[in-house]
Design a protein around this motif. Structure first.
Motif, mmCIF file in Angstrom:
data_model
loop_
_atom_site.group_PDB
_atom_site.id
_atom_site.type_symbol
_atom_site.label_atom_id
_atom_site.label_comp_id
_atom_site.label_asym_id
_atom_site.label_seq_id
_atom_site.Cartn_x
_atom_site.Cartn_y
_atom_site.Cartn_z
ATOM 1 N N VAL A 148 25.138 89.794 45.459
ATOM 2 C CA VAL A 148 26.262 90.723 45.528
ATOM 3 C C VAL A 148 27.520 90.058 44.996
ATOM 4 O O VAL A 148 27.649 88.825 44.971
ATOM 5 N N GLY A 149 28.459 90.878 44.547
ATOM 6 C CA GLY A 149 29.741 90.381 44.055
ATOM 7 C C GLY A 149 29.734 89.977 42.604
ATOM 8 O O GLY A 149 30.753 89.518 42.096
ATOM 9 N N VAL A 150 28.588 90.132 41.902
ATOM 10 C CA VAL A 150 28.475 89.752 40.498
ATOM 11 C C VAL A 150 28.204 91.008 39.676
ATOM 12 O O VAL A 150 27.230 91.729 39.927
ATOM 13 N N ASN A 151 29.064 91.265 38.683
ATOM 14 C CA ASN A 151 28.935 92.423 37.816
ATOM 15 C C ASN A 151 29.122 91.994 36.365
ATOM 16 O O ASN A 151 29.409 90.827 36.084
ATOM 17 N N ASP A 152 28.972 92.940 35.457
ATOM 18 C CA ASP A 152 29.180 92.608 34.045
ATOM 19 C C ASP A 152 30.618 92.164 33.787
ATOM 20 O O ASP A 152 30.885 91.390 32.869
ATOM 21 N N VAL A 153 31.553 92.666 34.586
ATOM 22 C CA VAL A 153 32.966 92.303 34.477
ATOM 23 C C VAL A 153 33.385 91.599 35.754
ATOM 24 O O VAL A 153 33.056 92.040 36.853
ATOM 25 N N PHE A 154 34.096 90.475 35.621
ATOM 26 C CA PHE A 154 34.729 89.873 36.793
ATOM 27 C C PHE A 154 36.219 90.154 36.723
ATOM 28 O O PHE A 154 36.838 90.093 35.672
ATOM 29 N N GLU A 155 36.800 90.492 37.863
ATOM 30 C CA GLU A 155 38.168 90.987 37.900
ATOM 31 C C GLU A 155 39.186 89.850 37.851
ATOM 32 O O GLU A 155 38.875 88.690 38.122
ATOM 33 N N ALA A 156 40.431 90.231 37.510
ATOM 34 C CA ALA A 156 41.536 89.268 37.498
ATOM 35 C C ALA A 156 41.873 88.840 38.922
ATOM 36 O O ALA A 156 41.663 89.583 39.887
ATOM 37 N N GLU A 157 42.394 87.625 39.036
ATOM 38 C CA GLU A 157 42.765 87.070 40.338
ATOM 39 C C GLU A 157 44.275 86.921 40.430
ATOM 40 O O GLU A 157 44.938 86.550 39.455
ATOM 41 N N THR A 158 44.822 87.192 41.598
ATOM 42 C CA THR A 158 46.221 86.901 41.881
ATOM 43 C C THR A 158 46.303 86.055 43.144
ATOM 44 O O THR A 158 45.432 86.133 44.024
ATOM 45 N N ALA A 159 47.342 85.232 43.225
ATOM 46 C CA ALA A 159 47.572 84.400 44.407
ATOM 47 C C ALA A 159 49.055 84.453 44.747
ATOM 48 O O ALA A 159 49.906 84.143 43.897
ATOM 49 N N ASP A 160 49.370 84.878 45.959
ATOM 50 C CA ASP A 160 50.753 84.958 46.437
ATOM 51 C C ASP A 160 50.971 83.863 47.464
ATOM 52 O O ASP A 160 50.252 83.793 48.474
ATOM 53 N N THR A 161 51.969 83.022 47.217
ATOM 54 C CA THR A 161 52.195 81.824 48.030
ATOM 55 C C THR A 161 53.614 81.788 48.575
ATOM 56 O O THR A 161 54.583 82.025 47.839
ATOM 57 N N PHE A 162 53.731 81.491 49.869
ATOM 58 C CA PHE A 162 54.999 81.152 50.499
ATOM 59 C C PHE A 162 54.943 79.670 50.864
ATOM 60 O O PHE A 162 53.955 79.198 51.427
ATOM 61 N N GLU A 163 56.021 78.945 50.562
ATOM 62 C CA GLU A 163 56.019 77.494 50.756
ATOM 63 C C GLU A 163 57.364 77.023 51.272
ATOM 64 O O GLU A 163 58.420 77.526 50.862
ATOM 65 N N LEU A 164 57.330 76.044 52.184
ATOM 66 C CA LEU A 164 58.513 75.331 52.652
ATOM 67 C C LEU A 164 58.261 73.841 52.492
ATOM 68 O O LEU A 164 57.148 73.366 52.738
ATOM 69 N N GLY A 165 59.290 73.097 52.076
ATOM 70 C CA GLY A 165 59.103 71.667 51.889
ATOM 71 C C GLY A 165 60.384 70.890 52.074
ATOM 72 O O GLY A 165 61.483 71.457 52.131
ATOM 73 N N PHE A 166 60.235 69.577 52.178
ATOM 74 C CA PHE A 166 61.398 68.707 52.268
ATOM 75 C C PHE A 166 61.116 67.416 51.512
ATOM 76 O O PHE A 166 59.975 67.006 51.329
ATOM 77 N N LYS A 167 62.204 66.763 51.074
ATOM 78 C CA LYS A 167 62.130 65.448 50.440
ATOM 79 C C LYS A 167 63.249 64.597 51.020
ATOM 80 O O LYS A 167 64.385 65.061 51.167
#
Length: 745
Positions: A538-557
């Motif tokens: 399952v999950g495999v077709n002739d076409v594989f779809e585009a992927e998006t990734a939404d990220t929230f990030e906090l950091g310090f230096k």
């Protein structure tokens, strides 16, 4: 061997960090944290990075960046991508059987065979267009930057996990050169060299090359020789024209030729099983040819800068070798009585051919990077022509022969199955960045990019070879396939990025923001959807779809104790939609991509660097990524870890470079890396135990020469570098040791 439960591992890691912060040691120069590439505080200099499309010091850049300057590259012996990735927290490289395939996994954003890359790779301002070109030898390199987190607003499609910025050494005003030669226990020999200088008052050149040859490191007792011989030669040339009046022209050309072997897998049920020797009866080939020419034109005007980057790339790869189950003829097992090897008297082998040509063009306008208001806008386009064929042949014991665009008529290696497709892809993008420094305390940066990718796939398989696929299609009422069929899909996305930076003191920076990454979809080979369905995949077709990734990030230096201690950290959460996973369909011998509709990734990095003296450095970096499949067509996979994601990485390193008199300095360096538990498929059917690796280097350096001994995987850790669904495992390299000498003038 160290083993940890998750709780014990966390405690041990924090204890290790506490010990380091208390110890009189210093971090490696440029080795693994954001500040390790900068010079010691006494020098007053810091490495300048350009990963955010503007120049800034590494410590002041509001992003999780690992950087390596030329000295760090030399001291760490970085000569391939795995070397710098292994020194970077929360980033892994899965090395695979194909010489052109090495999967970058960055904060849980993964890559798979035949997929678009998970990071944008930019070499000397030119974005690499083919993931099959990433895994190559590095030489004559000035700087490497690894940016974590989606960078789509800055670098476009495929920067969904981050970006890798590689800068080669530039042409110089005076004649200079270098050469390095080494031997290892392969028995292997390698050399690389560079020469640079002026041609005239306004023209400079640089030429660099590499040659590497090894018999290999992993034995194949059936053939009585090593399974992984490797030869590579590469050449790169650069002309830099400076006619004045703000104009400059940078012309580059390169070629790379790699020769090795293919398809020497083992089949196991447990990824931790390393007991089986390689026993393929066909050595096969894996030959990759790469070429690139590019031109970068720059005009520095009054208050603005214009840059045009034009590039043309070609990649060809032909791979042959044994087929499933990668055992010698007369020992092979076949799944179906109808298969030709069922009797044990006939085996299968295989051939795969890839040919990619790409033309790209970028044009951007930007303000000077040192002003309070920074702006940039521009456009990008790329046209790609891609052909791929795969097929099995009957192994009659007379060898395996390559098959390119048409099925073979060779009676010694008759064709058993064959599929081929061509793709004509065209993508374009428009982008704009705006940043403003409101005060010494506050800066806000915003970027927006729109990418549109049109993909057209043509079935090139002759109708005579589509019978099995059409038979399966008829059983499920699916459309029949025919040579010349054309499939077209458009993929597009907006990619925003917003970063807020607070600098309450010169030694403390906080940053946070939101970013989106986008990776284009594409086509599996013709008819695999119904074949997957008929095999319960399952999950495999002739076409594989585009992927998006939404990220929230906090950091310090932060920098403490007048630069003696650097402590940086970041925490992030990412929602990935339609992430890729890999499936090999034995029924038609195809490599395919499927989509996981939703994955949640959460993690953090904590990195420390201590420099008590100019010649003593110590570092530690700990990264953690927790992944969870939130949605999948088969409910049994929901809640599992995402494929090819490692739970954690731990890096500890030390470097000592004392002056020993007589114009000589010494080098003593050790790097330890622990890669946590790693899952390989959506069902988490097997998980690799933690892997622990130690690399060491020791040498002496004079004004113009150096002599260095080295060992990678010092304690000969045995593990499988890759596991593919179906039980395919690829052995990791054992201990490699040797000595190298360098001379520069």
């Amino acid at each position: 061997m160290l083993t940890f439960s998750p709780g014990r591992f966390a405690g041990a890691s924090l204890a290790a960090l506490a010990m380091i912060l208390a110890a009189p040691a210093a971090a490696q120069d440029g080795a693994s944290s954001d500040d390790q590439a900068r010079e010691p505080a006494e020098g007053g200099n810091q490495i300048i990075v350009t990963g955010l499309r503007r120049e800034d010091t590494l410590q002041d850049t509001p992003a999780a960046i690992t950087a390596f300057n030329a000295e760090a590259i030399e001291n760490a012996g970085i000569d391939k991508p795995a070397d710098f990735i292994n020194l970077t927290s929360n980033v892994n490289l899965v090395e695979t059987q194909n010489v052109g395939n090495a999967f970058i996994v960055i904060r849980g954003i993964t890559q798979a065979r035949n997929s678009e890359p998970s990071v944008a790779v930019v070499i000397d301002g030119v974005q690499q267009v083919n993931p099959a070109a990433f895994s190559q030898d590095l030489f004559d390199i000035e700087q490497i930057e690894v940016l974590k987190g989606p960078q789509g607003a800055l670098y476009g499609r495929n920067a969904i996990g981050g970006a890798i910025i590689i800068t080669t050494k530039q042409p110089t005003d005076q004649l200079e050169g270098n050469i390095t030669a080494g031997i290892d226990n392969g028995f292997g020999f390698y050399t690389h060299a560079g020469l640079s200088g002026p041609i005239s008052d306004n023209v400079r050149f640089r030429i660099a090359g590499l040659y590497k040859d090894t018999d290999g490191y992993i034995p194949n007792p059936y053939l009585g020789r090593e399974a992984d011989p490797y030869k590579d030669y590469a050449l790169r040339g650069n002309l830099l024209f400076d006619p004045g009046a703000g104009f400059s022209v940078d012309l580059r050309a390169s070629l790379d030729r790699t020769r090795t072997t293919g398809f020497w897998y083992n089949i196991v049920g447990d990824v931790n099983d390393t007991s089986l020797p390689v026993r393929v009866n066909n050595e096969g080939i894996d030959n990759r040819d790469m070429n690139n020419v590019s031109a970068k034109l720059t005009y520095d005007g009054d208050g603005f800068k214009v840059t045009s980057v034009t590039s043309y790339d070609t990649v060809k790869e032909i791979i042959t070798g044994d087929a499933f189950d990668f055992l010698p003829t007369n020992e092979a097992y076949c799944a179906l009585p109808s298969d030709p090897c069922f009797s044990g008297s006939t085996d299968l082998n295989q051939s795969q051919y890839l040919n990619v040509k790409a033309f790209s063009q970028e044009l951007r306008f930007e303000s000077p990077s040192n002003e309070d208001l920074f702006w940039m806008f521009g456009g990008y386009l790329i046209s790609t022509d891609r052909f791929i064929s795969t097929g099995n042949m009957l192994d009659l014991g007379k060898g395996v022969f390559p098959v390119y665009r048409e099925p073979t008529s060779n009676p010694d290696n008759p064709q058993y199955s064959f599929l081929s497709d061509s793709q004509d892809n065209f993508a374009w993008a428009a982008f704009a960045n705006l940043g403003y420094k409101f005060s010494d305390l506050l800066r806000i940066d915003a970027s927006l990019r729109y990418d549109h990718d049109k993909r057209e796939n043509t079935t090139e398989t002759p109708n005579a070879w589509l019978g099995y696929i059409n038979y399966i299609a008829s059983l499920y009422g699916a459309p029949q396939s025919a040579q010349g069929d054309v499939r077209t899909r458009n993929f597009s996305a907006w990619q925003p990025k917003v970063t807020v930076t607070l600098t309450p003191t010169p030694d403390l920076t906080f940053y946070g923001g939101y970013s989106r990454g986008f990776r284009s979809g594409g086509f599996n080979q013709t008819g695999v959807g119904v074949v997957a369905l008929s095999n319960g995949v399952v999950g495999v077709n002739d076409v594989f779809e585009a992927e998006t990734a939404d990220t929230f990030e906090l950091g310090f230096k932060s920098q403490l104790a007048d630069g003696l201690l650097t402590l940086n950290g970041s925490v992030y959460t990412t929602e990935s939609k339609n992430s890729y996973f890999f499936v090999f369909l034995y029924a038609n011998s195809t490599q395919n991509l499927g989509n996981v509709p939703k994955v949640r990734l959460k993690g953090f990095e904590l990195e420390a660097n201590v420099n008590p003296t100019d010649d003593l450095q110590f570092n530690v970096a700990w990264g953690l990524t927790d992944s969870e499949i939130k949605s999948f067509p088969d409910p049994a996979a929901i809640g599992n870890e995402a494929p090819v994601v490692s739970r954690s990485t731990l890096n500890v390193g030390a470097q000592y470079t004392p002056y020993i008199g007589g114009g000589l300095s010494a080098l003593l360096r050790a790097d330890y890396r622990r890669i946590g538990r790693t899952w390989w498929d959506v069902y988490n059917s097997t998980v690799r135990n933690p892997v622990e690796l130690v690399d060491v280097r020791a040498g002496v350096k004079g004004e113009h020469w150096s002599l260095t001994a080295f060992a990678s995987n010092l304690f000969n850790e045995k593990y499988n570098a890759e596991f593919s669904p179906g039980g395919f495992v690829f052995k990791a390299r054992p201990r490699i040791y040797g000595v190298e000498a360098g001379y520069r003038f």
